[in-house]
Design an enzyme around this catalytic site. Sequence first.
Site, PDB file in Angstrom:
ATOM      1  N   CYS A   2     -14.763-119.651  39.371  1.00  0.00           N
ATOM      2  CA  CYS A   2     -14.496-119.443  37.911  1.00  0.00           C
ATOM      3  C   CYS A   2     -13.211-118.778  37.761  1.00  0.00           C
ATOM      4  O   CYS A   2     -13.015-117.988  38.614  1.00  0.00           O
ATOM      5  CB  CYS A   2     -15.587-118.674  37.037  1.00  0.00           C
ATOM      6  SG  CYS A   2     -17.335-119.524  37.199  1.00  0.00           S
ATOM      7  N   ARG A  27     -10.212-122.343  41.516  1.00  0.00           N
ATOM      8  CA  ARG A  27     -11.570-121.598  41.639  1.00  0.00           C
ATOM      9  C   ARG A  27     -12.814-122.029  41.063  1.00  0.00           C
ATOM     10  O   ARG A  27     -13.719-121.648  41.177  1.00  0.00           O
ATOM     11  CB  ARG A  27     -11.024-120.290  40.666  1.00  0.00           C
ATOM     12  CG  ARG A  27      -9.933-119.581  41.390  1.00  0.00           C
ATOM     13  CD  ARG A  27      -9.652-118.313  40.267  1.00  0.00           C
ATOM     14  NE  ARG A  27     -10.711-117.435  40.215  1.00  0.00           N
ATOM     15  CZ  ARG A  27     -11.118-116.301  41.160  1.00  0.00           C
ATOM     16  NH1 ARG A  27      -9.967-116.003  42.029  1.00  0.00           N
ATOM     17  NH2 ARG A  27     -11.882-115.551  41.126  1.00  0.00           N
ATOM     18  N   TRP A  74     -17.085-122.894  37.734  1.00  0.00           N
ATOM     19  CA  TRP A  74     -17.815-123.579  38.988  1.00  0.00           C
ATOM     20  C   TRP A  74     -19.096-123.086  38.661  1.00  0.00           C
ATOM     21  O   TRP A  74     -19.467-121.798  38.512  1.00  0.00           O
ATOM     22  CB  TRP A  74     -17.292-122.752  40.015  1.00  0.00           C
ATOM     23  CG  TRP A  74     -17.799-123.034  41.619  1.00  0.00           C
ATOM     24  CD1 TRP A  74     -17.590-124.426  42.223  1.00  0.00           C
ATOM     25  CD2 TRP A  74     -18.992-122.815  42.268  1.00  0.00           C
ATOM     26  NE1 TRP A  74     -18.170-124.352  43.361  1.00  0.00           N
ATOM     27  CE2 TRP A  74     -19.310-123.687  43.354  1.00  0.00           C
ATOM     28  CE3 TRP A  74     -19.983-121.692  41.998  1.00  0.00           C
ATOM     29  CZ2 TRP A  74     -20.208-123.466  44.296  1.00  0.00           C
ATOM     30  CZ3 TRP A  74     -20.814-121.609  42.981  1.00  0.00           C
ATOM     31  CH2 TRP A  74     -21.136-122.505  43.908  1.00  0.00           C
ATOM     32  N   ASN A 100     -16.645-114.416  34.452  1.00  0.00           N
ATOM     33  CA  ASN A 100     -16.556-115.001  35.954  1.00  0.00           C
ATOM     34  C   ASN A 100     -17.451-113.933  36.651  1.00  0.00           C
ATOM     35  O   ASN A 100     -17.561-112.715  36.739  1.00  0.00           O
ATOM     36  CB  ASN A 100     -15.211-114.811  36.563  1.00  0.00           C
ATOM     37  CG  ASN A 100     -15.323-115.057  37.997  1.00  0.00           C
ATOM     38  OD1 ASN A 100     -16.137-115.685  38.745  1.00  0.00           O
ATOM     39  ND2 ASN A 100     -14.208-114.572  38.874  1.00  0.00           N
ATOM     40  N   GLY A 101     -18.564-114.661  37.514  1.00  0.00           N
ATOM     41  CA  GLY A 101     -19.617-113.547  38.189  1.00  0.00           C
ATOM     42  C   GLY A 101     -20.804-114.258  37.938  1.00  0.00           C
ATOM     43  O   GLY A 101     -21.193-115.372  37.310  1.00  0.00           O
ATOM     44  N   GLU A 492     -13.301-125.787  63.406  1.00  0.00           N
ATOM     45  CA  GLU A 492     -12.397-125.590  62.233  1.00  0.00           C
ATOM     46  C   GLU A 492     -12.033-127.112  62.046  1.00  0.00           C
ATOM     47  O   GLU A 492     -11.949-127.438  60.798  1.00  0.00           O
ATOM     48  CB  GLU A 492     -11.301-124.861  62.616  1.00  0.00           C
ATOM     49  CG  GLU A 492     -10.135-124.790  61.425  1.00  0.00           C
ATOM     50  CD  GLU A 492     -10.466-124.512  60.075  1.00  0.00           C
ATOM     51  OE1 GLU A 492     -11.866-123.954  60.029  1.00  0.00           O
ATOM     52  OE2 GLU A 492      -9.946-124.547  59.352  1.00  0.00           O
ATOM     53  N   LYS A 496     -13.049-129.170  58.385  1.00  0.00           N
ATOM     54  CA  LYS A 496     -11.894-129.651  57.544  1.00  0.00           C
ATOM     55  C   LYS A 496     -12.383-130.991  57.177  1.00  0.00           C
ATOM     56  O   LYS A 496     -12.284-131.410  55.736  1.00  0.00           O
ATOM     57  CB  LYS A 496     -10.447-129.631  58.294  1.00  0.00           C
ATOM     58  CG  LYS A 496      -9.771-128.479  58.478  1.00  0.00           C
ATOM     59  CD  LYS A 496      -9.121-127.871  57.294  1.00  0.00           C
ATOM     60  CE  LYS A 496     -10.212-127.041  56.524  1.00  0.00           C
ATOM     61  NZ  LYS A 496     -10.205-125.537  56.916  1.00  0.00           N
ATOM     62  N   GLU A 499     -15.527-130.969  54.591  1.00  0.00           N
ATOM     63  CA  GLU A 499     -15.102-130.415  53.044  1.00  0.00           C
ATOM     64  C   GLU A 499     -14.376-131.264  52.366  1.00  0.00           C
ATOM     65  O   GLU A 499     -14.635-131.286  51.143  1.00  0.00           O
ATOM     66  CB  GLU A 499     -14.714-128.860  53.066  1.00  0.00           C
ATOM     67  CG  GLU A 499     -13.277-128.594  53.689  1.00  0.00           C
ATOM     68  CD  GLU A 499     -12.770-127.224  53.368  1.00  0.00           C
ATOM     69  OE1 GLU A 499     -12.158-126.796  54.310  1.00  0.00           O
ATOM     70  OE2 GLU A 499     -13.344-126.626  52.695  1.00  0.00           O
ATOM     71  N   HIS A 515     -26.335-130.489  76.337  1.00  0.00           N
ATOM     72  CA  HIS A 515     -27.692-130.032  75.951  1.00  0.00           C
ATOM     73  C   HIS A 515     -28.097-130.156  74.292  1.00  0.00           C
ATOM     74  O   HIS A 515     -29.013-129.798  73.835  1.00  0.00           O
ATOM     75  CB  HIS A 515     -27.502-128.338  75.754  1.00  0.00           C
ATOM     76  CG  HIS A 515     -26.864-127.853  77.075  1.00  0.00           C
ATOM     77  ND1 HIS A 515     -27.692-127.448  78.180  1.00  0.00           N
ATOM     78  CD2 HIS A 515     -25.576-127.619  77.663  1.00  0.00           C
ATOM     79  CE1 HIS A 515     -27.131-127.289  79.281  1.00  0.00           C
ATOM     80  NE2 HIS A 515     -25.689-127.183  78.857  1.00  0.00           N
ATOM     81  N   LYS A 614     -12.123-122.662  45.648  1.00  0.00           N
ATOM     82  CA  LYS A 614     -11.445-121.963  46.700  1.00  0.00           C
ATOM     83  C   LYS A 614     -11.901-120.588  46.949  1.00  0.00           C
ATOM     84  O   LYS A 614     -12.021-120.259  48.292  1.00  0.00           O
ATOM     85  CB  LYS A 614      -9.780-121.840  46.063  1.00  0.00           C
ATOM     86  CG  LYS A 614      -9.033-121.185  46.967  1.00  0.00           C
ATOM     87  CD  LYS A 614      -8.588-122.112  48.379  1.00  0.00           C
ATOM     88  CE  LYS A 614      -7.515-121.399  49.181  1.00  0.00           C
ATOM     89  NZ  LYS A 614      -7.706-122.085  50.287  1.00  0.00           N
TER      90      LYS A 614
HETATM   91  O1  M6R Z   1     -10.687-116.534  51.051  1.00  0.00           O
HETATM   92  P1  M6R Z   1     -11.467-116.395  52.186  1.00  0.00           P
HETATM   93  O2  M6R Z   1     -10.533-116.560  53.533  1.00  0.00           O
HETATM   94  O3  M6R Z   1     -12.561-115.265  52.387  1.00  0.00           O
HETATM   95  O4  M6R Z   1     -12.451-117.818  52.146  1.00  0.00           O
HETATM   96  C1  M6R Z   1     -13.478-117.889  53.119  1.00  0.00           C
HETATM   97  C2  M6R Z   1     -14.165-119.523  53.212  1.00  0.00           C
HETATM   98  O5  M6R Z   1     -14.584-119.635  51.855  1.00  0.00           O
HETATM   99  C3  M6R Z   1     -13.007-120.422  53.352  1.00  0.00           C
HETATM  100  O6  M6R Z   1     -12.562-120.125  54.418  1.00  0.00           O
HETATM  101  C4  M6R Z   1     -13.768-121.777  53.217  1.00  0.00           C
HETATM  102  O7  M6R Z   1     -14.420-122.001  54.268  1.00  0.00           O
HETATM  103  C5  M6R Z   1     -12.339-122.978  53.128  1.00  0.00           C
HETATM  104  N1  M6R Z   1     -12.500-123.521  52.062  1.00  0.00           N
HETATM  105  C6  M6R Z   1     -12.293-123.718  54.083  1.00  0.00           C
HETATM  106  O8  M6R Z   1     -11.434-124.624  54.325  1.00  0.00           O
END
Ligand code: M6R
Length: 619
Positions: A2, A27, A74, A100-101, A492, A496, A499, A515, A614
Amino acid sequence: MCGIVGYIGPREATQFLLEGLHRLEYRGYDSAGIAVTSTDNIKVRKKVGRVSELAGLLDEQPVAGHTGIGHTRWATHGAPSDTNSHPHTGGNGEIVLVHNGVIENYSSLRKQLQGLGYVFTTDTDTEAVAHLVAHHLEEQLKLEDELTEELCLRAVKLTLLKLKGTYGLAVLFRDIPDLIIAARNGSPLVLGVGKGEYFIASDASPLIGYTDQVVYLSDHEIAVLTPGKLDLMHRDTGSMAPSIHTLAQVSADIDLGDYEHYMLKEIYEQPQTMENALRGRLDDDEATAKLGGLNLSPQELRRVDRIVLTACGTSWHAGLVGEYLIEEFARIPVEVEYASELRYRNPPMSDRTMIFAITQSGETADTLAAMRECKRKGLPTLAICNVVGSSIAREAHGGVYLHAGPEIGVASTKAFTSQVTVLSLLALFFGRMRHLSYGAGQRFIRNLQEMPEKIHRALECHEAVKAVAERYASMNNFLYLGRHYNFPVALEGALKLKEISYIHAEGYPAAEMKHGPIALVDQQTPSVFIVPRSGIYSKVLSNLEEVKARGGPVIAIACEGDEKVAQLADDVIYIPEVEEYLQPLVCAIPLQLLSYHIALLRGCNVDRPRNLAKSVTVE
Ligand code: M6R
């Protein structure tokens, strides 16, 4: 999650509110809304969907006024809908607010307020806050005969005392149109100070181009904004002088430029962001890294006998690379903990344990909570963070900034490579405090200095990646496999893809395949092997052959000129050769591009993937 904005001053509020919401849309993008005060009422416009939908609504039903608030959502409590969108109204429209929260005790508050006759029309936790402010306002009015700013403040303060959970709040009052009260606990809020005008935002990006003077609110601080006046106070200690900071960001940092998506722009920024992370931090004479922000004496640093890296998501993957780097070069045992787990665990930690919270945003709720838990136990708690002035950056005892500039695409790219760069600096720094030789330190420095150029060259794989993406975009399961420094890169790469293209992908250490996961291998399940030349190159090649032998298609990420891999894999993407311990920096590039192109080909929204936001500021 948010985003909140607010404006009070001589301009038409809507323009800043809408632009600010666009900039905060990363956000959360389930719905958006604004509220603007006029002489006798507060006009609210809100709509499910993107900020652009709200802009369309405002074209049809414009609102005018010089004081207003806005929100991009959000969803946590209540599905995305017009009704559940913020702003929310309290009482009979006496107050309107954005939040927000998460209000953890909202259901008991709701029951109490319903008992008092308040009618709830939404499924949100926020509506309870709105009615509670209205209720306290009414109570206060029974004691005084005139509605004043002071009375509104009292109503907000009494409300805050009853809230359990987190909030960034901005409240408007129908009968005092030139007043906004903002408050923070756990969710970030920044105030922009202009000439005769004030801005509110969840982070500094909406303020760029409006003012570079900002005040970061801390937990339990309350701001009372009227035209030309800002009163700041702490819930417990009362009035305080605002501490004003100057923002370094400029408009180009948040503009798309010639790129189609922020993710692509941010991938291409990596040679530069890596240079930024290194700038001024390499000490050739001493063959070490200069990290002044750690704020610890050499004696304190030498006492460290264990390091805990805590983070979430991509930042956690960077932490895993950090573990390998620090253990190899500094010989200090490292553990990498999910912040969401660490916050509720109680692992033994001595006063010689050092904690690093790794975070792009500096606002991730779990990382912040884990860091606070460690601080409570008296441990030196530092941050590796991108956003200057963020909660984690401010609460840490010290740390290292990434200087990567705003990362707006939800999928983290440049933050990952900057985090790995900073972690490699830490490995060098701690290594040189212990047993790493002068010569080894100098070689480390030279290798790091070459990295921006190597990343630049790694980006030349773009066309090859595009062609590979076209061949595999229709597949629904992927495996990502790598070993040693490239195991975290496999994780990683898989994250990517998941997501932004919603494809099931798993990252594994290549040898772990046998395994279990090898059972998944078939002609429809490509394996992305990260197999640059290294001490265990031939071992990874054997793993690759095992997959090939079972009919699984193989996409290999290999060093330029590697013919051996070309003969075995179905497709090869070449990257420049670098030292083994810096390979994650170049190997991440083709994986970022691969997920980007597959997502595009599948028609996904690259910068705003479904269900995500984000920065995850709720638990
Ligand atoms: O802002 P931060 O680095 O603390 O965020 C952590 C994760 O939420 C963030 O890396 C998330 O996994 C990304 N969307 C991945 O691309």
